[in-house]
Every structure is written in C-alpha cells, then in structure tokens.
Design an enzyme around this catalytic site. Structure first.
Site, mmCIF file in Angstrom:
data_model
loop_
_atom_site.group_PDB
_atom_site.id
_atom_site.type_symbol
_atom_site.label_atom_id
_atom_site.label_comp_id
_atom_site.label_asym_id
_atom_site.label_seq_id
_atom_site.Cartn_x
_atom_site.Cartn_y
_atom_site.Cartn_z
ATOM 1 N N MET A 283 -3.810 10.277 -1.866
ATOM 2 C CA MET A 283 -4.215 11.442 -0.926
ATOM 3 C C MET A 283 -4.078 12.482 -1.407
ATOM 4 O O MET A 283 -3.209 13.655 -0.954
ATOM 5 C CB MET A 283 -3.849 11.401 0.391
ATOM 6 C CG MET A 283 -4.498 10.055 1.273
ATOM 7 S SD MET A 283 -3.391 9.543 2.870
ATOM 8 C CE MET A 283 -2.157 8.541 1.990
ATOM 9 N N MET B 210 -11.420 4.794 5.404
ATOM 10 C CA MET B 210 -10.207 5.171 6.400
ATOM 11 C C MET B 210 -10.819 5.095 7.839
ATOM 12 O O MET B 210 -12.026 5.514 8.235
ATOM 13 C CB MET B 210 -10.194 6.713 6.004
ATOM 14 C CG MET B 210 -9.546 6.943 4.423
ATOM 15 S SD MET B 210 -7.790 6.239 4.602
ATOM 16 C CE MET B 210 -7.014 6.612 5.753
ATOM 17 N N ASP C 110 1.195 4.977 -0.063
ATOM 18 C CA ASP C 110 0.480 6.248 0.748
ATOM 19 C C ASP C 110 1.069 7.590 -0.094
ATOM 20 O O ASP C 110 2.337 7.937 0.355
ATOM 21 C CB ASP C 110 0.850 6.236 2.018
ATOM 22 C CG ASP C 110 -0.302 5.458 2.754
ATOM 23 O OD1 ASP C 110 -1.481 5.662 2.306
ATOM 24 O OD2 ASP C 110 0.202 4.595 3.781
ATOM 25 N N HIS D 55 -2.501 4.495 -2.802
ATOM 26 C CA HIS D 55 -3.610 5.379 -2.105
ATOM 27 C C HIS D 55 -3.355 6.819 -2.408
ATOM 28 O O HIS D 55 -2.300 7.353 -1.643
ATOM 29 C CB HIS D 55 -3.371 5.053 -0.461
ATOM 30 C CG HIS D 55 -4.411 5.732 0.342
ATOM 31 N ND1 HIS D 55 -4.791 5.597 1.743
ATOM 32 C CD2 HIS D 55 -5.692 6.542 -0.089
ATOM 33 C CE1 HIS D 55 -5.457 6.360 2.136
ATOM 34 N NE2 HIS D 55 -6.146 6.958 0.970
ATOM 35 N N HIS E 260 0.914 -1.074 -0.007
ATOM 36 C CA HIS E 260 -0.060 -0.183 -0.098
ATOM 37 C C HIS E 260 1.121 1.189 -0.004
ATOM 38 O O HIS E 260 1.718 1.345 0.838
ATOM 39 C CB HIS E 260 -0.750 -0.040 1.238
ATOM 40 C CG HIS E 260 -2.050 1.142 1.538
ATOM 41 N ND1 HIS E 260 -2.907 1.115 1.013
ATOM 42 C CD2 HIS E 260 -1.473 2.346 2.145
ATOM 43 C CE1 HIS E 260 -3.793 2.175 1.341
ATOM 44 N NE2 HIS E 260 -2.847 2.883 1.834
ATOM 45 N N GLY F 201 -3.534 11.308 6.447
ATOM 46 C CA GLY F 201 -2.421 12.070 6.783
ATOM 47 C C GLY F 201 -0.945 11.716 7.311
ATOM 48 O O GLY F 201 -0.008 12.021 7.039
ATOM 49 N N GLY G 225 0.690 8.057 9.964
ATOM 50 C CA GLY G 225 0.587 6.920 10.311
ATOM 51 C C GLY G 225 0.294 7.079 11.953
ATOM 52 O O GLY G 225 0.801 8.183 12.420
ATOM 53 N N GLY G 226 0.504 5.916 12.733
ATOM 54 C CA GLY G 226 0.374 5.931 13.983
ATOM 55 C C GLY G 226 -0.987 6.436 14.741
ATOM 56 O O GLY G 226 -0.585 6.886 15.965
ATOM 57 N N GLY H 236 0.174 -0.047 9.118
ATOM 58 C CA GLY H 236 1.559 0.533 9.160
ATOM 59 C C GLY H 236 2.592 0.302 10.224
ATOM 60 O O GLY H 236 3.319 -0.659 10.435
ATOM 61 N N SER H 237 2.028 1.076 11.613
ATOM 62 C CA SER H 237 2.705 0.908 12.566
ATOM 63 C C SER H 237 2.770 -0.757 12.991
ATOM 64 O O SER H 237 3.601 -1.217 13.532
ATOM 65 C CB SER H 237 2.027 1.364 13.823
ATOM 66 O OG SER H 237 1.603 2.895 13.280
ATOM 67 N N MET I 164 0.786 11.480 -0.741
ATOM 68 C CA MET I 164 0.258 12.788 -0.245
ATOM 69 C C MET I 164 0.922 14.100 -0.735
ATOM 70 O O MET I 164 2.068 14.069 -1.003
ATOM 71 C CB MET I 164 0.607 12.743 1.562
ATOM 72 C CG MET I 164 0.229 11.398 1.993
ATOM 73 S SD MET I 164 0.721 11.696 3.885
ATOM 74 C CE MET I 164 -0.242 10.126 4.408
HETATM 75 C C1 DX5 Z 1 -2.948 7.257 6.639
HETATM 76 C C2 DX5 Z 1 -2.299 6.332 5.578
HETATM 77 C C3 DX5 Z 1 -2.161 5.309 6.270
HETATM 78 C C4 DX5 Z 1 -1.616 4.834 7.468
HETATM 79 C C5 DX5 Z 1 -1.453 3.684 8.119
HETATM 80 O O1 DX5 Z 1 -3.038 8.590 6.222
HETATM 81 O O2 DX5 Z 1 -3.320 6.305 4.751
HETATM 82 O O3 DX5 Z 1 -2.040 4.209 5.311
HETATM 83 O O4 DX5 Z 1 0.007 5.066 7.119
HETATM 84 O O5 DX5 Z 1 -0.580 3.463 9.117
HETATM 85 P P1 DX5 Z 1 -1.095 3.070 10.737
HETATM 86 O O6 DX5 Z 1 -1.254 1.625 10.449
HETATM 87 O O7 DX5 Z 1 0.206 3.408 11.617
HETATM 88 O O8 DX5 Z 1 -2.394 3.960 11.235
HETATM 89 ZN ZN ZN Z 2 -3.274 4.579 3.132
#
Ligand code: DX5
Ligand code: ZN
Length: 238
Positions: free
Chosen positions: A81, A150, A48, A79, A46, A155, A157-158, A207-208, A50
C-alpha cells in the site's frame, strides 16, 4: 523459497487459503507470532506494507520482511500500500516474498510492473480499492496471477466489511481467465467469509478474525470450513 509455478500450485492445493494479515500481530515478538501461525497451519502470510502516503498509516518495509524470512518457510505475500511500488519492488522480492501485490491506483502501466514480478519468478498480484472502477483492472486480468479485491478502504485493520464489493468479485470471477487467484482483504470474519467464497474468492486475508482469537488454529479451521462450504473458485474453473 517457492518459485512462481510452485507457489501457484501451493495456493491451489491449500484452497481455501486463509492468510493472516501481519498488521494486528504482536510486533514485539514476531518470532513467537510466526511460530504460532505456522503451528496453526496457515499456508500464506500476508504482509501489509504502508507508506503513510498512499494510505494514512505506516507499518514496515523490506528490512522487517527480510528479518522474518529465516523464521519460517511459509510463503509471503507482500501487500504494497505504497505510492511508488516500481521503486521498491526489487527490495521486496530480494527480501524473500513469493508474491508481491501492488495497487492498480498507484501506477500508470500495471502491465510493466506485473511483468517485472513474473520475470523474477514470483507471483504477480494486483490490488484494487473498493471505490476504484473495475475498468482499471479488466485489461490486466491475464497479466496478473492474483487479484486482491479490497473489502475495506486500505490503511487499518479492524474495519467493517463493505458488502458492495461482493458483486464486484462475482463479476471478476466470471470474466477472469481460468486459474486467476482472487483474494479478498478487509473485514473477513466468520460472518462474512462464506459470502466471499460464494462469489468466487480463493484467498481470504484475515487480521482481526485471527489475531483477536486466543487459538489461531481454531480460528483457521473455522474460517476455512465456512469458506469451503460456500466456495466457487478457481478450483471449479481451472
Ligand atoms: C487493510 C489491510 C488488511 C487488514 C485486514 O489496509 O490491507 O490486510 O489488516 O485486517 P482485518 O481483517 O482486521 O480487516
Ligand atoms: Zn492487506
């Protein structure tokens, strides 16, 4: 690279799919990260993207994805964004993404863009923020292959998982045509993944829960086992 049908089959075959979110990875050594994720058996990456406009953060774009492409055969889901997905869509497809997911909040006619993705023989994904009414996505459930729900405000992670998203996913699963892939993204962890699977999610972006663990394979197995134990998904309906 997998075409649309092969990619849909790939996702069904590997359900529940745990997809590492390439945001918390080591950007100084992406080659090593991708090798480690492949060795750990993740069936989808995946990515991300941005733009610092649709979301208050910047990550990477098609050039970086293009440079990742030769490093692995694992399919990519970009993805997006970004505020203007129509403008950059072809660049992400040309960079080698099997699936492109854009946000419903960013376009006036999602159907047109979803169709453009399908015409390129890729999987068409539509993402929806936690505070966007489901009215925005209901008309497009037949036009998309994957719906990304979502479970945090995008925006970063974590962030903490937003449990109020669970009834939304259940509602979409009930309405969705057979075979629609539902993906959840944000705050997916050992604590939350079973609840997500129980309401009908098929793909779990993490992610995390992957990158904060020393052993990616162990993280995948454990998340996958928890999801499988609770899953009611497209497998059941389709
Ligand atoms: C958030 C991203 C996610 C994010 C997930 O904007 O689209 O993909 O990185 O990270 P975790 O699993 O740490 O919430
Ligand atoms: Zn994402």
């Amino acid at each position: 690279m997998l075409n649309r049908q092969a990619m849909l089959q790939h996702l069904r075959t590997h359900a529940p799919v745990i997809a590492p979110s390439m945001l918390k990875c080591d950007f100084g050594d992406l080659h090593r990260e991708v090798r480690a994720l492949d060795a750990a058996g993740f069936p989808l990456l995946h990515l991300d993207v941005m733009d610092g406009h649709f979301v208050p953060n910047l990550s990477y774009g098609p050039m970086v994805i293009r440079s990742l492409r030769p490093l692995t055969e694992t399919p990519f889901d970009a993805h997006l964004m970004i505020s203007d997905p129509a403008r950059y869509l072809d660049e992400f497809l040309d960079a080698g993404c099997e699936c492109v997911t854009f946000h419903v909040e960013t376009v006036s006619d999602p159907g047109e863009l979803l169709e453009r993705i399908r015409q390129r023989d890729a999987v068409a994904g539509l993402a929806v923020n936690p505070d966007t009414s489901l009215d925005a996505v209901r008309p497009w459930l037949d036009a998309c292959d994957l719906l990304l729900m979502m479970s945090v405000h995008p925006g970063f992670g974590g962030q903490a998982f937003l449990p109020e998203v669970l009834p939304r996913v259940r509602e979409i699963r009930e309405l969705a045509p057979d075979g629609l892939i539902i993906s959840m993204d944000g705050g997916i962890s050992e604590r939350t993944i079973a609840d997500c699977a129980a309401v009908g999610s098929d793909v779990f972006v993490a992610g995390s829960a992957v990158f904060d663990q020393p052993d990616y394979a162990a993280a995948r197995r454990s998340l996958s086992a928890q999801a499988a134990s609770a899953q009611v998904s497209m497998e059941k309906s389709g």
